[in-house]
Design a protein around this motif. Structure first.
Motif, PDB file in Angstrom:
ATOM      1  N   ILE A  95       0.851  -1.193   0.000  1.00  0.00           N
ATOM      2  CA  ILE A  95       0.000   0.000   0.000  1.00  0.00           C
ATOM      3  C   ILE A  95       0.891   1.249   0.000  1.00  0.00           C
ATOM      4  N   ALA A  96       1.965   1.172   0.785  1.00  0.00           N
ATOM      5  CA  ALA A  96       2.893   2.312   0.863  1.00  0.00           C
ATOM      6  C   ALA A  96       3.698   2.444  -0.426  1.00  0.00           C
ATOM      7  N   GLN A  97       4.206   1.333  -0.935  1.00  0.00           N
ATOM      8  CA  GLN A  97       5.028   1.387  -2.150  1.00  0.00           C
ATOM      9  C   GLN A  97       4.199   1.871  -3.343  1.00  0.00           C
ATOM     10  N   ARG A  98       2.918   1.527  -3.332  1.00  0.00           N
ATOM     11  CA  ARG A  98       2.025   1.939  -4.412  1.00  0.00           C
ATOM     12  C   ARG A  98       1.760   3.441  -4.363  1.00  0.00           C
ATOM     13  N   GLY A  99       1.907   4.046  -3.180  1.00  0.00           N
ATOM     14  CA  GLY A  99       1.781   5.499  -3.080  1.00  0.00           C
ATOM     15  C   GLY A  99       0.634   6.009  -2.238  1.00  0.00           C
ATOM     16  N   TYR A 100       0.025   5.129  -1.431  1.00  0.00           N
ATOM     17  CA  TYR A 100      -1.144   5.543  -0.658  1.00  0.00           C
ATOM     18  C   TYR A 100      -0.830   6.089   0.729  1.00  0.00           C
ATOM     19  N   VAL A 101       0.446   6.196   1.081  1.00  0.00           N
ATOM     20  CA  VAL A 101       0.766   6.645   2.440  1.00  0.00           C
ATOM     21  C   VAL A 101       1.288   8.085   2.424  1.00  0.00           C
ATOM     22  N   ASP A 102       0.714   8.910   3.302  1.00  0.00           N
ATOM     23  CA  ASP A 102       1.084  10.320   3.343  1.00  0.00           C
ATOM     24  C   ASP A 102       2.231  10.602   4.290  1.00  0.00           C
ATOM     25  N   LEU A 103       2.185   9.960   5.438  1.00  0.00           N
ATOM     26  CA  LEU A 103       3.125  10.348   6.491  1.00  0.00           C
ATOM     27  C   LEU A 103       3.622   9.121   7.246  1.00  0.00           C
ATOM     28  N   GLY A 104       4.914   9.119   7.519  1.00  0.00           N
ATOM     29  CA  GLY A 104       5.484   8.068   8.346  1.00  0.00           C
ATOM     30  C   GLY A 104       6.127   8.681   9.577  1.00  0.00           C
ATOM     31  N   PHE A 105       5.991   8.009  10.700  1.00  0.00           N
ATOM     32  CA  PHE A 105       6.652   8.443  11.939  1.00  0.00           C
ATOM     33  C   PHE A 105       7.720   7.423  12.294  1.00  0.00           C
ATOM     34  N   LEU A 106       8.947   7.870  12.451  1.00  0.00           N
ATOM     35  CA  LEU A 106      10.040   6.933  12.674  1.00  0.00           C
ATOM     36  C   LEU A 106      10.987   7.424  13.757  1.00  0.00           C
ATOM     37  N   GLY A 107      11.862   6.528  14.188  1.00  0.00           N
ATOM     38  CA  GLY A 107      12.892   6.910  15.142  1.00  0.00           C
ATOM     39  C   GLY A 107      14.262   6.680  14.532  1.00  0.00           C
ATOM     40  N   GLY A 108      15.297   7.030  15.245  1.00  0.00           N
ATOM     41  CA  GLY A 108      16.640   6.807  14.744  1.00  0.00           C
ATOM     42  C   GLY A 108      17.658   7.006  15.843  1.00  0.00           C
ATOM     43  N   ALA A 109      18.830   6.403  15.661  1.00  0.00           N
ATOM     44  CA  ALA A 109      19.899   6.557  16.653  1.00  0.00           C
ATOM     45  C   ALA A 109      20.815   7.714  16.271  1.00  0.00           C
ATOM     46  N   GLU A 110      21.026   7.907  14.952  1.00  0.00           N
ATOM     47  CA  GLU A 110      21.879   8.994  14.464  1.00  0.00           C
ATOM     48  C   GLU A 110      21.210   9.642  13.259  1.00  0.00           C
ATOM     49  N   VAL A 111      21.460  10.969  13.092  1.00  0.00           N
ATOM     50  CA  VAL A 111      20.977  11.659  11.893  1.00  0.00           C
ATOM     51  C   VAL A 111      22.067  12.628  11.437  1.00  0.00           C
ATOM     52  N   ASP A 112      22.197  12.831  10.130  1.00  0.00           N
ATOM     53  CA  ASP A 112      23.140  13.844   9.644  1.00  0.00           C
ATOM     54  C   ASP A 112      22.388  15.050   9.096  1.00  0.00           C
ATOM     55  N   GLU A 113      23.118  16.036   8.545  1.00  0.00           N
ATOM     56  CA  GLU A 113      22.445  17.283   8.178  1.00  0.00           C
ATOM     57  C   GLU A 113      21.539  17.135   6.956  1.00  0.00           C
ATOM     58  N   TYR A 114      21.660  16.040   6.209  1.00  0.00           N
ATOM     59  CA  TYR A 114      20.754  15.804   5.083  1.00  0.00           C
ATOM     60  C   TYR A 114      19.589  14.891   5.456  1.00  0.00           C
ATOM     61  N   GLY A 115      19.525  14.518   6.730  1.00  0.00           N
ATOM     62  CA  GLY A 115      18.418  13.668   7.167  1.00  0.00           C
ATOM     63  C   GLY A 115      18.648  12.189   6.927  1.00  0.00           C
ATOM     64  N   ASN A 116      19.893  11.807   6.651  1.00  0.00           N
ATOM     65  CA  ASN A 116      20.205  10.373   6.588  1.00  0.00           C
ATOM     66  C   ASN A 116      20.176   9.824   8.009  1.00  0.00           C
ATOM     67  N   VAL A 117      19.468   8.722   8.198  1.00  0.00           N
ATOM     68  CA  VAL A 117      19.254   8.212   9.550  1.00  0.00           C
ATOM     69  C   VAL A 117      19.837   6.803   9.694  1.00  0.00           C
ATOM     70  N   ASN A 118      20.411   6.544  10.844  1.00  0.00           N
ATOM     71  CA  ASN A 118      21.022   5.254  11.139  1.00  0.00           C
ATOM     72  C   ASN A 118      20.276   4.548  12.269  1.00  0.00           C
ATOM     73  N   THR A 119      19.835   3.337  12.010  1.00  0.00           N
ATOM     74  CA  THR A 119      19.266   2.495  13.079  1.00  0.00           C
ATOM     75  C   THR A 119      19.930   1.123  13.073  1.00  0.00           C
ATOM     76  N   THR A 120      21.075   1.015  12.382  1.00  0.00           N
ATOM     77  CA  THR A 120      21.646  -0.314  12.148  1.00  0.00           C
ATOM     78  C   THR A 120      22.882  -0.610  12.992  1.00  0.00           C
ATOM     79  N   VAL A 121      23.856   0.312  12.970  1.00  0.00           N
ATOM     80  CA  VAL A 121      25.125  -0.031  13.597  1.00  0.00           C
ATOM     81  C   VAL A 121      25.908   1.245  13.924  1.00  0.00           C
ATOM     82  N   ILE A 122      26.633   1.241  15.047  1.00  0.00           N
ATOM     83  CA  ILE A 122      27.553   2.339  15.354  1.00  0.00           C
ATOM     84  C   ILE A 122      28.961   1.776  15.140  1.00  0.00           C
ATOM     85  N   GLY A 123      29.773   2.500  14.380  1.00  0.00           N
ATOM     86  CA  GLY A 123      31.108   2.010  14.033  1.00  0.00           C
ATOM     87  C   GLY A 123      31.065   1.298  12.696  1.00  0.00           C
ATOM     88  N   ASP A 124      32.084   0.478  12.442  1.00  0.00           N
ATOM     89  CA  ASP A 124      32.190  -0.227  11.170  1.00  0.00           C
ATOM     90  C   ASP A 124      31.114  -1.311  11.064  1.00  0.00           C
TER      91      ASP A 124
END
Lengths: 274, 352
Positions: A95-124
């Protein structure tokens, strides 16, 4: 005091302020993809105030659930209460991939100035200092929804120049296969849309420059100054467009949060008064 | 004795992931299809016990597909029996999980000669609001298991592709994410639109484990509440072990055929096991036992923080190895607790 009055300092917590700020991001009649915790409280607060017609999708497969009691997770059987459809992850995300979703609410552990978000790993990635939970539905929702709001704890190490790992791509991402940073719109073309529209942290509310994709401070939470918040980011935060202080919760909103939605303080603690 | 467990993650890290030749982490689409083509397709009574089914289908080095979502309708009973039997060199495939994967991880810490995980292809491993998964953090941060990261949708459509019998599937995300650098998907140019599109490989588990709300004796299964990725995992797997909260007459299945989410040919063993997702929830039957989940998690957290695995060992002695069957475990949990969890479900509507 009237229900519509803004709460006085000491009558609300920082979490209340953030929840209300998050609820403000929701418009009526929108289809919203919800994660667990504070985002769910925020969305249901919006549903019980200014956005009674919003529709919720929970990623385990539920469309337009209307639980009376706040679900404890997106897999909670209560998510299905009053729903118009119960299906699985494939359908919920389609439903989301097809384009029916307006807004998503998410969390993250790290964010950069372009809004790239990390929830996977700290370090290598392959020799991690700290392995986090992983992608989950974060990049799915962020890639498919028209816009995305991230809710995060504000610490300098989390508002970083370079995230350890891009789980969810922001407005400028690395191009395949050359690796240069280019705009997400250019990378994805017209078929793709969405991206982070706001970050709500424990310090303020941030948005993104339409042209450069860079983060700027929109509102600062009570007790913080724009300069202080700039000092809490490892990148050069744009504080030239600050619109003011983050609006405070009203007594009505606080009542809904603590008496209707989360009376057992599963997600948001009440103000403790002596 | 963790260093006895086979893991190549440290060596792998010296390579650029994408330079490794691609390989499926389980049966290839052709191998999987061959098994399905050659197995009996007839309607037959597939009822058996967990002990027999696990002894028959669980093999060292296998890819185990785990159904459910985080803590909802998760196949805990099957996982207990798998731990009792023992399995080494395991590849786990799933979208998001907590209890099942942490139970396997804990078993590996307690006795790596009995249970060991080699790698996991997944989207998410954690306890939602309760917190991070301490044993996952321990195993990954110490480089003991290898992880291949996808999104929830990514893993779900990987099972979907396998369920459809196709070797890969395109998906509109992963691009721009670092998953693009490290997982086994590929960015390609779409042959039709000429635009970039990400493709992910089909995921065929050797064995899928799924807990259904209800099933007939042939394996025609109904799922209520969120379907999670259970229908896809059942269809994607070479073999599927289905636990079911209850066996229902096949007449009922034939009266409402639209409700059959998993078709009988995709199921190899049917085991009637009430509370098979406990301490997880099962829509229409029972709610989570948050206290038990938190208790088990706290033992893993203590091990992660202090290195003391004694409390974990005691848990497994008491609740897994000290039980002959899952019913013995439920006996130890006690009728009052189970009755309370049934009440907490508030009678979610299911059609039996």
């Amino acid at each position: 005091m009237s229900e519509k009055d803004f709460a006085k300092a000491g009558d609300f917590t920082l979490a209340d302020l953030m929840t209300v700020a998050a609820a403000r991001e929701v418009n009526d009649h929108e289809v919203v993809f919800a994660g667990t915790g504070m985002p769910m409280v925020a969305i249901m607060l919006a549903q019980k105030t200014h956005a009674p017609n919003l529709k919720l999708i929970f990623e385990a497969g539920t469309f337009d659930g209307r639980p009376d009691v706040l679900p404890t997770s997106v897999g909670d059987p209560r998510c299905e209460d009053g729903a118009s459809r119960a299906s699985g992850l494939v359908e919920a995300f389609s439903i989301a991939q097809r384009g029916y979703v307006d807004l998503g609410f998410l969390g993250g552990a790290e964010v950069d100035e372009y809004g790239n978000v990390n929830t996977t790993v700290i370090g290598d990635y392959l020799n991690p200092d700290l392995r986090l939970t992983g992608s989950g539905g974060n990049p799915d929702i962020n890639s498919f929804a028209k816009r995305t709001v991230f809710i995060m704890v504000h610490e300098p190490r989390r508002f970083t120049k370079n995230v350890s790992y891009i789980t969810s791509p922001g407005w400028r991402v690395k191009k395949w296969p050359s690796g240069e940073f280019i705009s997400r719109k250019e990378l994805y073309g017209g078929a793709y849309r969405g991206g982070p529209s706001a970050v709500i942290s424990t310090a303020g509310v941030f948005r993104f420059n339409e042209d450069t994709g860079r983060m700027y401070l929109d509102t600062y939470h009570p007790g913080k100054t724009p300069e202080e918040i700039k000092g809490m980011c490892q990148f050069d935060l744009d504080i030239s467009r600050v619109s003011g202080e983050t609006p405070l919760p009203t007594y009505d909103q606080l009542r809904i949060i603590h008496e209707v939605l989360d009376p057992e303080e599963i997600f948001l603690p009440k103000v403790k008064k002596a | 004795m963790l260093n006895t467990v086979s893991s190549k993650i440290k060596e792998v890290s010296k390579l650029k992931y994408k330079e490794k030749p691609f390989e499926y982490w389980g049966p290839t689409p052709d191998e999987s299809r061959k098994i399905v083509v050659n197995k009996s397709h007839g309607l037959r009574d597939k009822r058996t016990t967990l002990k027999e089914a696990v002894a028959k289908y669980v093999k060292n080095g296998m890819n185990l597909g785990i159904g459910g979502f985080v803590n909802t309708r998760v196949p805990v009973a099957a996982v207990h029996e798998i731990i009792r039997k023992g399995v080494t060199d395991l590849t786990i495939s799933m979208q998001s999980n907590s209890i099942c994967t942490e139970l396997l991880a804990g078993a590996m810490i307690v006795d790596p000669d009995r249970v060991s995980i080699k790698r996991v292809e997944m989207a998410w491993w954690g306890y939602e609001i309760i917190g991070i998964a301490p044993l996952f953090r321990y195993l990954t941060t110490n480089g003991i298991i290898e992880v291949d990261d996808y999104t929830n949708y990514g893993m779900s459509v990987r099972f979907k592709a396998a369920a459809m019998g196709i070797p890969f599937i395109p998906i509109r995300d992963h691009g721009g994410s670092d998953m693009e650098l490290v997982n086994r998907g590929k960015m390609i140019e779409c042959p039709f639109t000429k635009k970039n599109i990400y493709v992910v490989p089909a995921c065929h588990p050797d064995l899928g484990i799924v807990n259904a709300t209800a099933s007939d004796m042939y394996g025609n299964a109904r799922l209520f509440g969120a379907l999670c990725t259970c229908p896809e995992i059942a269809m994607a797997s070479n073999h599927t072990l289905l636990t079911t909260e209850q066996i229902i007459p096949t007449d009922s299945i034939r009266k409402y055929p639209n409700l059959t989410e998993i078709p009988y040919p995709a199921v190899d063993a049917v085991v009637e096991q009430p509370f098979a997702s406990y301490p997880g929830a099962c829509y229409g039957h029972y709610w989570f036992d948050m206290e038990h989940i938190k208790y088990f998690r706290s033992l893993g957290d203590e091990f992660r923080k202090t290195g003391n695995k004694e409390p974990l060992e005691k848990y497994y002695q008491e609740y897994v190895f000290g039980c002959e069957t899952f019913d013995d475990y439920l006996d130890k949990i006690g009728y009052k607790t189970l009755k309370h969890l049934r009440k907490m479900d508030e009678g979610q509507p299911i059609i039996i």
